[in-house]
Scaffold this active site. Structure first.
Site, short mmCIF file in Angstrom:
data_model
loop_
_atom_site.label_atom_id
_atom_site.label_comp_id
_atom_site.label_asym_id
_atom_site.label_seq_id
_atom_site.Cartn_x
_atom_site.Cartn_y
_atom_site.Cartn_z
CE LYS A 87 41.54 50.96 31.63
NZ LYS A 87 42.60 50.89 32.46
NE ARG A 109 38.69 54.32 40.90
CZ ARG A 109 39.09 53.83 39.40
NH1 ARG A 109 39.03 53.93 38.39
NH2 ARG A 109 39.69 52.31 39.82
NE ARG A 132 35.93 50.49 40.33
CZ ARG A 132 36.87 50.40 39.16
NH1 ARG A 132 36.84 51.10 38.28
NH2 ARG A 132 37.63 49.59 38.68
NE ARG A 185 41.84 46.99 40.00
CZ ARG A 185 40.92 48.32 39.72
NH1 ARG A 185 41.42 48.41 41.32
NH2 ARG A 185 41.12 49.70 39.35
#
Ligand code: AP5
Length: 214
Positions: A13, A127, A161, A172
């Site tokens: 996203k 990521r 993160r 999540r």
């Protein structure tokens, strides 16, 4: 144009939102980014949400709706907005509809990005982002041209993160299926839903989104 990008954690996203911003000059409204900024600033609210986010649970509707309302009050969406990671519950979806209609505005489309759980885990575990400008990278699929400099702003300040670990990703994903996936039916019933295959590479997904919005 006001668009929601809807999809599980790690669906892409944020990556696609940044590309839409570049192409159409819209603004990206990411509640995840806003909450991380609050956390980094050390504000009371930031302290309140830090543990919730690290676990992968959802922050209260009241807090995230307040963040979005503040952005809209400041005119952030004047040239159109891409909602990234918001809404995530039916309560948030109702609130967004009310916030927009009270300003004489409306949603134009909700793009559901379909990505399977294994890809989500792969994407999240590789990521990293630029601390200077927020550009999103991946160890395998999107590395910066120079290992020590962001392609976008040149900074050498890459970050991972705290919530990108196996346990938090499981939580999540559960939160997505339980609280957020009902929004697919909600927006389908309103005639706003466009579903795209999010499993292709970044440019394929971008092409799918462009075609869904045309
Ligand atoms: P948030 O920051 O919104 O996280 P998320 O929804 O879990 O989504 P991500 O940012 O992890 O993923 P993404 O879909 O943006 O993927 P990305 O483009 O980075 O929320 C974090 C937390 O804040 C929540 O858990 C919650 O606690 C709280 N929160 C936020 N909003 C809230 C709300 N509204 N209500 C309540 N709580 C809220 O891509 C991932 C990786 O994959 C990158 O490395 C990228 O390079 C790579 N990639 C992207 N696309 C592709 C592709 N097509 N092929 C291969 N690799 C790809």
């Amino acid at each position: 144009m006001n668009i929601i990008l809807l999809g599980p954690p790690g669906a892409g996203k944020g990556t696609q939102a940044r590309m839409l911003v570049e192409k159409h000059g819209m603004v990206q409204l990411s509640t995840g980014d806003m909450l991380r900024a609050a956390k980094d600033s050390g504000s009371e609210m930031g302290k309140q949400v830090a543990d919730i986010m690290a676990r992968g649970d959802l922050v209260t509707d009241e807090i995230v709706i307040g963040l979005i309302a503040e952005q809209l009050d400041n005119g952030a969406d004047e040239s159109g907005a891409i909602y990234d990671g918001f809404p995530r519950t039916l309560g948030q979806a109702d609130a967004l509809g009310e916030l927009l209609s009270s300003r004489g505005s409306k949603l134009d489309a909700v793009v559901e990005m379909r990505v399977d759980d294994e890809a989500v885990v792969r994407r999240i575990s590789g990521r990293f982002t630029c601390g200077g400008c927020g550009e999103v990278y991946h160890d395998d699929t999107k590395r910066p041209a120079k290992p020590d400099a962001c392609d976008n702003c040149g900074a050498n300040d890459f970050k991972r993160r705290a919530d990108d670990n196996a346990e938090s990703v499981r939580t999540r994903l559960m939160a997505y299926y339980k609280e957020t996936s009902p929004l697919i039916g909600y927006y389908h019933a309103k005639g706003l839903l466009k579903s795209v295959d999010g499993m292709g590479d970044i440019s394929d997904v971008q092409a799918e989104i462009t075609s869904a919005l045309s």
